[in-house]
Design a protein around this motif. Structure first.
Motif, mmCIF file in Angstrom:
data_model
loop_
_atom_site.group_PDB
_atom_site.id
_atom_site.type_symbol
_atom_site.label_atom_id
_atom_site.label_comp_id
_atom_site.label_asym_id
_atom_site.label_seq_id
_atom_site.Cartn_x
_atom_site.Cartn_y
_atom_site.Cartn_z
ATOM 1 N N GLU A 40 2.329 3.211 3.905
ATOM 2 C CA GLU A 40 2.110 4.017 2.687
ATOM 3 C C GLU A 40 3.194 3.744 1.655
ATOM 4 O O GLU A 40 2.925 3.711 0.456
ATOM 5 N N ARG A 43 2.151 0.527 0.082
ATOM 6 C CA ARG A 43 0.969 0.662 -0.797
ATOM 7 C C ARG A 43 1.323 1.406 -2.082
ATOM 8 O O ARG A 43 0.799 1.115 -3.146
ATOM 9 N N ASP A 44 2.250 2.370 -1.974
ATOM 10 C CA ASP A 44 2.668 3.098 -3.175
ATOM 11 C C ASP A 44 3.360 2.143 -4.157
ATOM 12 O O ASP A 44 3.124 2.198 -5.364
ATOM 13 N N TYR A 47 0.675 0.060 -5.746
ATOM 14 C CA TYR A 47 -0.065 0.861 -6.725
ATOM 15 C C TYR A 47 0.738 0.993 -8.030
ATOM 16 O O TYR A 47 0.187 0.912 -9.129
ATOM 17 N N ARG A 48 2.081 1.166 -7.878
ATOM 18 C CA ARG A 48 2.929 1.337 -9.074
ATOM 19 C C ARG A 48 3.373 0.004 -9.662
ATOM 20 O O ARG A 48 4.165 -0.056 -10.591
ATOM 21 N N HIS A 132 -7.854 7.303 -0.874
ATOM 22 C CA HIS A 132 -7.611 7.610 -2.278
ATOM 23 C C HIS A 132 -6.316 6.883 -2.626
ATOM 24 O O HIS A 132 -5.248 7.209 -2.085
ATOM 25 N N ALA A 133 -6.419 5.874 -3.497
ATOM 26 C CA ALA A 133 -5.300 4.944 -3.679
ATOM 27 C C ALA A 133 -4.031 5.650 -4.164
ATOM 28 O O ALA A 133 -2.932 5.354 -3.690
ATOM 29 N N ARG A 134 -4.142 6.590 -5.080
ATOM 30 C CA ARG A 134 -2.950 7.174 -5.686
ATOM 31 C C ARG A 134 -2.188 8.056 -4.697
ATOM 32 O O ARG A 134 -0.968 8.024 -4.635
ATOM 33 N N SER A 135 -2.900 8.846 -3.871
ATOM 34 C CA SER A 135 -2.216 9.786 -2.963
ATOM 35 C C SER A 135 -2.080 9.231 -1.555
ATOM 36 O O SER A 135 -1.267 9.712 -0.774
ATOM 37 N N ASP A 152 -12.605 11.487 -3.745
ATOM 38 C CA ASP A 152 -11.482 12.211 -3.151
ATOM 39 C C ASP A 152 -11.707 13.719 -3.276
ATOM 40 O O ASP A 152 -12.111 14.199 -4.343
ATOM 41 N N THR A 155 -8.971 15.286 -6.123
ATOM 42 C CA THR A 155 -9.029 14.879 -7.538
ATOM 43 C C THR A 155 -10.445 14.523 -7.994
ATOM 44 O O THR A 155 -10.700 14.437 -9.194
ATOM 45 N N GLU A 157 -11.542 11.667 -7.750
ATOM 46 C CA GLU A 157 -11.495 10.242 -8.135
ATOM 47 C C GLU A 157 -12.171 9.377 -7.067
ATOM 48 O O GLU A 157 -12.282 9.783 -5.907
#
Ligand SMILES: Nc1nc2c(ncn2[C@@H]2O[C@H](COP(=O)(O)OP(=O)(O)O)[C@@H](O)[C@H]2O)c(=O)[nH]1
Ligand SMILES: Nc1ncnc2c1ncn2[C@@H]1O[C@H](COP(=O)(O)OP(=O)(O)O)[C@@H](O)[C@H]1O
Length: 221
Positions: A40, A43-44, A47-48, A132-135, A152, A155, A157
């Motif tokens: 994670e 992946r974070d 994502y950023r 859920h990609a962001r969380s 999700d 959200t 999303e």
């Protein structure tokens, strides 16, 4: 209310899709111990769109482990921020050099919980995993589907499949697991830390893990 274990330092060991993240989530809910999940964290960063994410991406997409010093540095930094709190390591250590690095840094582990799940079950689970990609929230179309298909719960999303859950990447990840992670089973057994939980259903394995943590985990409280 969650039964709190004052100090406990656990690691979850297991093949991709064996349920490490799912168990880490249950441990947090029931015992209040939060996890440090190496995948994670990576992946974070992806994502950023950070430099770390840029370096990690090609390894992850190919189903290969990222270099030891790279992930060790990232996880150690996270652990330092946690101070004296307990934690569950999800996905680290994954190689002998990573386990040795923890020992060199004098990071104490109370127990290593090894999830033993057959490869066929793993392939089925990974083909139906959505995130859920962001969380980083994780779903499964059979086991824990979202309330609205493809969305999700929090959200609304869209959910996505992980690039490394494609069949060819899964083959590579299972090979990495056999060749580089499985030697940790003997390593931790020789230190008296290994506890193996076998089964194909999380909901049947969880009561055993719950009982283990309730009775064995060291408390300095
Ligand atoms: N069918 C099924 N899926 C499960 C079970 N336990 C977990 N999963 C799902 O299997 C996938 C892999 O689990 P995860 O906890 O992400 O595994 P990890 O890769 O080891 O962290 C996720 O989509 C989970 O929701 C189970 O008992 N049955
Ligand atoms: N300890 C680690 N050492 C090397 N690579 C790692 C480590 N943890 C995570 N990774 C990288 O991130 C990917 C995803 O890890 P993770 O989310 O733990 O997935 P899973 O357990 O489902 O395989 C791994 O396949 C690997 O490329």
């Amino acid at each position: 209310m969650a039964a709190r274990v004052p100090v406990s330092r656990l690691a979850l060991l297991g093949a991709p899709g064996s349920g490490k993240g799912t168990m880490a989530h249950k441990i947090r809910l029931h015992f209040g111990i939060t996890s440090v999940a190496s995948g994670e964290l990576l992946r974070d960063h992806i994502y950023r769109r950070t430099e770390i994410g840029h370096r990690a991406r090609s390894y992850i997409v190919a189903g290969r482990l990222v270099p030891d010093d790279f992930i060790t540095h990232l996880v150690m930094r996270e652990l330092q921020q946690r101070g004296d709190d307990g934690w569950v390591l999800d996905g680290f250590p994954r190689t002998l050099p990573q386990a040795h690095a923890l020992e060199c840094e004098r990071v104490r582990l109370d127990a290593v919980l090894c999830l033993d799940v057959p490869a066929d079950t793993i392939r089925q689970r990974l083909s139906s995993r959505w995130i859920h990609a962001r969380s980083g929230r994780v779903y499964n179309t059979h086991f824990n589907p979202p309330r609205n298909a493809g969305r999700d719960d929090v959200t609304g999303e869209p959910l996505v499949q992980r690039l490394d859950d494609r069949p060819d990447a899964v083959v590579a990840r299972l090979r990495e697991y056999r060749e580089r992670t499985q030697p940790l089973v003997t390593h931790f057994a020789s230190r008296g830390l290994l506890h193996t939980f076998a089964g194909t259903e999380t909901n049947k394995v969880w009561p055993e893990i719950h009982a283990f943590i309730s009775s064995h985990v060291r408390s300095l409280g």
